[in-house]
Design a protein around this motif. Structure first.
Motif, PDB file in Angstrom:
ATOM      1  N   VAL A 256       7.587 -77.021  24.123  1.00  0.00           N
ATOM      2  CA  VAL A 256       7.639 -78.335  23.463  1.00  0.00           C
ATOM      3  C   VAL A 256       7.976 -78.173  21.975  1.00  0.00           C
ATOM      4  CG1 VAL A 256       6.277 -80.346  22.757  1.00  0.00           C
ATOM      5  CG2 VAL A 256       6.064 -79.452  25.069  1.00  0.00           C
ATOM      6  N   ILE A 257       7.348 -77.208  21.342  1.00  0.00           N
ATOM      7  CA  ILE A 257       7.613 -76.969  19.911  1.00  0.00           C
ATOM      8  C   ILE A 257       9.077 -76.584  19.704  1.00  0.00           C
ATOM      9  CG2 ILE A 257       6.993 -75.562  17.904  1.00  0.00           C
ATOM     10  CD1 ILE A 257       4.215 -75.171  19.283  1.00  0.00           C
ATOM     11  N   LEU A 258       9.600 -75.740  20.601  1.00  0.00           N
ATOM     12  CA  LEU A 258      11.020 -75.368  20.535  1.00  0.00           C
ATOM     13  C   LEU A 258      11.909 -76.591  20.730  1.00  0.00           C
ATOM     14  CD1 LEU A 258      11.014 -72.073  22.646  1.00  0.00           C
ATOM     15  CD2 LEU A 258      11.228 -72.258  20.172  1.00  0.00           C
ATOM     16  N   ALA A 259      11.512 -77.463  21.654  1.00  0.00           N
ATOM     17  CA  ALA A 259      12.305 -78.666  21.929  1.00  0.00           C
ATOM     18  C   ALA A 259      12.305 -79.612  20.730  1.00  0.00           C
ATOM     19  CB  ALA A 259      11.751 -79.385  23.161  1.00  0.00           C
ATOM     20  N   ILE A 260      11.159 -79.750  20.075  1.00  0.00           N
ATOM     21  CA  ILE A 260      11.072 -80.608  18.889  1.00  0.00           C
ATOM     22  C   ILE A 260      12.021 -80.102  17.817  1.00  0.00           C
ATOM     23  CG2 ILE A 260       9.547 -81.312  16.997  1.00  0.00           C
ATOM     24  CD1 ILE A 260       7.248 -81.280  19.076  1.00  0.00           C
ATOM     25  N   ASN A 261      12.105 -78.787  17.698  1.00  0.00           N
ATOM     26  CA  ASN A 261      13.014 -78.167  16.738  1.00  0.00           C
ATOM     27  C   ASN A 261      14.470 -78.419  17.125  1.00  0.00           C
ATOM     28  OD1 ASN A 261      14.580 -76.332  15.193  1.00  0.00           O
ATOM     29  ND2 ASN A 261      12.838 -74.980  14.957  1.00  0.00           N
ATOM     30  N   SER A 262      14.808 -78.108  18.380  1.00  0.00           N
ATOM     31  CA  SER A 262      16.196 -78.211  18.835  1.00  0.00           C
ATOM     32  C   SER A 262      16.689 -79.652  18.880  1.00  0.00           C
ATOM     33  CB  SER A 262      16.345 -77.579  20.224  1.00  0.00           C
ATOM     34  OG  SER A 262      16.025 -76.211  20.194  1.00  0.00           O
ATOM     35  N   LEU A 263      15.821 -80.565  19.311  1.00  0.00           N
ATOM     36  CA  LEU A 263      16.218 -81.969  19.437  1.00  0.00           C
ATOM     37  C   LEU A 263      15.965 -82.769  18.162  1.00  0.00           C
ATOM     38  CD1 LEU A 263      14.865 -82.636  23.045  1.00  0.00           C
ATOM     39  CD2 LEU A 263      17.211 -82.123  22.367  1.00  0.00           C
ATOM     40  N   PHE A 264      15.419 -82.103  17.140  1.00  0.00           N
ATOM     41  CA  PHE A 264      15.163 -82.715  15.840  1.00  0.00           C
ATOM     42  C   PHE A 264      14.328 -83.992  15.992  1.00  0.00           C
ATOM     43  CE2 PHE A 264      16.234 -84.629  11.685  1.00  0.00           C
ATOM     44  CZ  PHE A 264      15.991 -83.527  10.880  1.00  0.00           C
ATOM     45  N   ILE A 265      13.148 -83.824  16.586  1.00  0.00           N
ATOM     46  CA  ILE A 265      12.254 -84.961  16.813  1.00  0.00           C
ATOM     47  C   ILE A 265      11.344 -85.098  15.593  1.00  0.00           C
ATOM     48  CG2 ILE A 265      10.579 -86.002  18.388  1.00  0.00           C
ATOM     49  CD1 ILE A 265      11.651 -84.188  20.593  1.00  0.00           C
ATOM     50  N   VAL A 266      11.782 -85.835  14.598  1.00  0.00           N
ATOM     51  CA  VAL A 266      11.068 -85.915  13.318  1.00  0.00           C
ATOM     52  C   VAL A 266       9.711 -86.599  13.465  1.00  0.00           C
ATOM     53  CG1 VAL A 266      13.161 -85.861  11.930  1.00  0.00           C
ATOM     54  CG2 VAL A 266      12.320 -88.054  12.770  1.00  0.00           C
ATOM     55  N   GLU A 267       9.573 -87.488  14.468  1.00  0.00           N
ATOM     56  CA  GLU A 267       8.309 -88.202  14.646  1.00  0.00           C
ATOM     57  C   GLU A 267       7.190 -87.303  15.145  1.00  0.00           C
ATOM     58  OE1 GLU A 267      10.996 -89.478  18.196  1.00  0.00           O
ATOM     59  OE2 GLU A 267      11.221 -88.827  16.109  1.00  0.00           O
ATOM     60  N   ALA A 268       7.497 -86.054  15.437  1.00  0.00           N
ATOM     61  CA  ALA A 268       6.480 -85.128  15.935  1.00  0.00           C
ATOM     62  C   ALA A 268       5.749 -84.418  14.798  1.00  0.00           C
ATOM     63  CB  ALA A 268       7.126 -84.091  16.847  1.00  0.00           C
ATOM     64  N   GLU A 269       6.153 -84.635  13.557  1.00  0.00           N
ATOM     65  CA  GLU A 269       5.594 -83.889  12.433  1.00  0.00           C
ATOM     66  C   GLU A 269       4.077 -84.004  12.362  1.00  0.00           C
ATOM     67  OE1 GLU A 269       6.213 -83.439   7.591  1.00  0.00           O
ATOM     68  OE2 GLU A 269       6.816 -85.300   8.595  1.00  0.00           O
ATOM     69  N   THR A 270       3.548 -85.214  12.403  1.00  0.00           N
ATOM     70  CA  THR A 270       2.101 -85.416  12.276  1.00  0.00           C
ATOM     71  C   THR A 270       1.340 -84.728  13.400  1.00  0.00           C
ATOM     72  OG1 THR A 270       2.438 -87.552  11.173  1.00  0.00           O
ATOM     73  CG2 THR A 270       0.275 -87.156  12.148  1.00  0.00           C
ATOM     74  N   GLU A 271       1.846 -84.836  14.631  1.00  0.00           N
ATOM     75  CA  GLU A 271       1.163 -84.242  15.776  1.00  0.00           C
ATOM     76  C   GLU A 271       1.196 -82.716  15.704  1.00  0.00           C
ATOM     77  OE1 GLU A 271      -1.299 -84.328  18.812  1.00  0.00           O
ATOM     78  OE2 GLU A 271      -0.531 -86.150  17.837  1.00  0.00           O
ATOM     79  N   LEU A 272       2.297 -82.156  15.209  1.00  0.00           N
ATOM     80  CA  LEU A 272       2.375 -80.698  15.040  1.00  0.00           C
ATOM     81  C   LEU A 272       1.312 -80.221  14.057  1.00  0.00           C
ATOM     82  CD1 LEU A 272       6.239 -80.046  14.854  1.00  0.00           C
ATOM     83  CD2 LEU A 272       4.677 -79.230  16.626  1.00  0.00           C
ATOM     84  N   ILE A 273       1.145 -80.955  12.986  1.00  0.00           N
ATOM     85  CA  ILE A 273       0.133 -80.590  11.984  1.00  0.00           C
ATOM     86  C   ILE A 273      -1.271 -80.677  12.577  1.00  0.00           C
ATOM     87  CG2 ILE A 273      -0.921 -81.323   9.801  1.00  0.00           C
ATOM     88  CD1 ILE A 273       1.916 -82.181   8.912  1.00  0.00           C
ATOM     89  N   LYS A 274      -1.524 -81.693  13.386  1.00  0.00           N
ATOM     90  CA  LYS A 274      -2.833 -81.844  14.019  1.00  0.00           C
ATOM     91  C   LYS A 274      -3.121 -80.693  14.989  1.00  0.00           C
ATOM     92  CE  LYS A 274      -3.142 -86.918  13.949  1.00  0.00           C
ATOM     93  NZ  LYS A 274      -3.161 -88.146  14.791  1.00  0.00           N
ATOM     94  N   ARG A 275      -2.088 -80.250  15.694  1.00  0.00           N
ATOM     95  CA  ARG A 275      -2.257 -79.234  16.723  1.00  0.00           C
ATOM     96  C   ARG A 275      -2.321 -77.818  16.154  1.00  0.00           C
ATOM     97  NH1 ARG A 275      -4.493 -80.079  21.094  1.00  0.00           N
ATOM     98  NH2 ARG A 275      -3.716 -77.998  21.612  1.00  0.00           N
ATOM     99  N   PHE A 276      -1.922 -77.639  14.917  1.00  0.00           N
ATOM    100  CA  PHE A 276      -1.768 -76.308  14.345  1.00  0.00           C
ATOM    101  C   PHE A 276      -3.020 -75.448  14.494  1.00  0.00           C
ATOM    102  CE2 PHE A 276      -1.862 -73.200  10.919  1.00  0.00           C
ATOM    103  CZ  PHE A 276      -0.606 -72.642  11.005  1.00  0.00           C
ATOM    104  N   SER A 277      -4.160 -75.961  14.151  1.00  0.00           N
ATOM    105  CA  SER A 277      -5.391 -75.163  14.164  1.00  0.00           C
ATOM    106  C   SER A 277      -5.843 -74.797  15.573  1.00  0.00           C
ATOM    107  CB  SER A 277      -6.516 -75.911  13.443  1.00  0.00           C
ATOM    108  OG  SER A 277      -6.790 -77.147  14.100  1.00  0.00           O
TER     109      SER A 277
END
Length: 353
Positions: A256-277
């Motif tokens: 999913v993280i790779l897909a967000i990068n490849s598909l340039f899903i900018v709306e995923a930024e907040t959720e990525l930050i939440k999931r980081f830890s």
């Protein structure tokens, strides 16, 4: 001890001697048979190579070709299985290495030599490697008439046969991938690679039900679905892709993280930050790579907090790299009194030059 020596001389030693003599005889006979067979094999191979080359590159005339093939069967020991195997191997070799209109003749040649019957015998064999060989032949020749012989093997108890049948069926009907969603067994990494290779070479159309793949209960189907969305640059399910960051399977989240990068899903930024830890080091580093591409001020603030805290040294350099990529001027006015961070900044700048 004397009894043992007595039995050894009278019984065991003669048996060993006879065994050695028999072994030597078997080796001599096998060597003789091999030396006798080798000239026949090479002669047949040379004749097959010449015949197939002439047949393939000559203008197609069904009547004339049929006559030539029937005559050629009499010129080689065609009734022998080793000869049929050799002939089929040569046909497959040419099929895989030639391009253009000449490849249209291979199915005709395969059928005229009645080699499909030979392949069928392999598929019906009880030996798993012979079944796999038969599947390989159908796949290599792209022989779609053999699909009905492949389908029953999808439920075979042997994992290797099931896997080979699975890939062969995809290869023979690449534009009908919709049925993959119903597969219950786990798709291995090797199978994933082979599937993607098939799709790449055969230029297949996207499965109509691809959006349903990422909702499958089979995590490996979900992973494959995400890979296909990247492959087809499919942006219609961005919201559902982001939701998969909460998936139980770590490998699915990685895709999913790779897909967000490849598909340039900018709306995923907040959720990525939440999931980081909640992620392991591998996924954390991939999050940095993705934020480096889609990150905004929110990511800047998040990474700055990580650098101020006691962050794992293993990911600190990647954090600096990510922040520098988001904002090349950020470190011109921040962390100026942090010697460790500044050393990392200099290292990152040196790499990017």
């Amino acid at each position: 001890m004397e009894v043992f020596i007595h039995y050894f001389i009278r019984i065991i030693l003669p048996i060993l001697i006879i065994g050695c003599i028999l072994l030597i005889l078997v080796l001599i006979i096998n060597r003789y048979r091999y030396d006798s067979f080798r000239p026949k094999f090479h002669k047949a191979k040379d004749e097959i190579d010449i015949f197939l080359t002439n047949l393939i590159f000559s203008p197609f005339d069904e009547t004339h070709h049929h006559t030539e093939i029937e005559q050629f069967k009499k010129a080689i020991p065609f009734e022998k299985n080793w000869c049929k195997k050799l002939l089929l191997n040569e046909i497959i070799f040419l099929k895989l290495n030639l391009k253009g209109e000449v490849t249209n003749k291979f199915h005709y040649i395969y059928e005229q030599f009645d080699l499909f019957r030979y392949t069928q015998k392999l598929l019906k064999s009880r030996r798993f490697y012979l079944k796999c060989l038969g599947l390989f032949q159908l796949e290599s020749l792209d022989y779609k008439k053999g699909r009905n012989y492949i389908t029953p093997l999808l439920n075979h108890k042997n994992r290797d046969i099931k896997s080979r049948a699975f890939l062969a069926l995809i290869s023979l009907r690449p534009n009908k991938l919709e049925s993959l969603i119903d597969f219950t067994h786990d798709i291995t990494i090797a199978e994933e690679i082979n599937i993607m290779d098939i799709l790449h070479h055969k230029k297949t159309k996207m499965p109509a039900n691809l959006k349903d793949w990422i909702a499958s209960d089979n995590a490996t189907i979900v992973k494959l679905g995400i890979k296909l969305m990247i492959f087809y640059n499919y942006n219609n399910e961005n919201k559902n892709i982001v939701e998969l960051l909460k998936h139980d399977d770590k490998e699915v989240r990685h895709e999913v993280i790779l897909a967000i990068n490849s598909l340039f899903i900018v709306e995923a930024e907040t959720e990525l930050i939440k999931r980081f830890s909640h992620e392991d080091t591998e996924n954390k580093l991939e999050i940095f790579n993705t934020l480096a591409k889609i990150g905004t001020t929110e990511s800047e603030n998040f990474i700055a907090q990580l650098l101020e805290a006691r962050t794992d040294e293993g990911i600190k350099l990647d954090a600096v790299y990510c922040l520098h990529k988001i904002n090349r001027n950020y470190f011109d006015s921040h962390f100026l009194d942090n010697e460790d961070v500044q050393k990392m900044v200099e290292h990152v700048k040196a790499i990017r030059k």
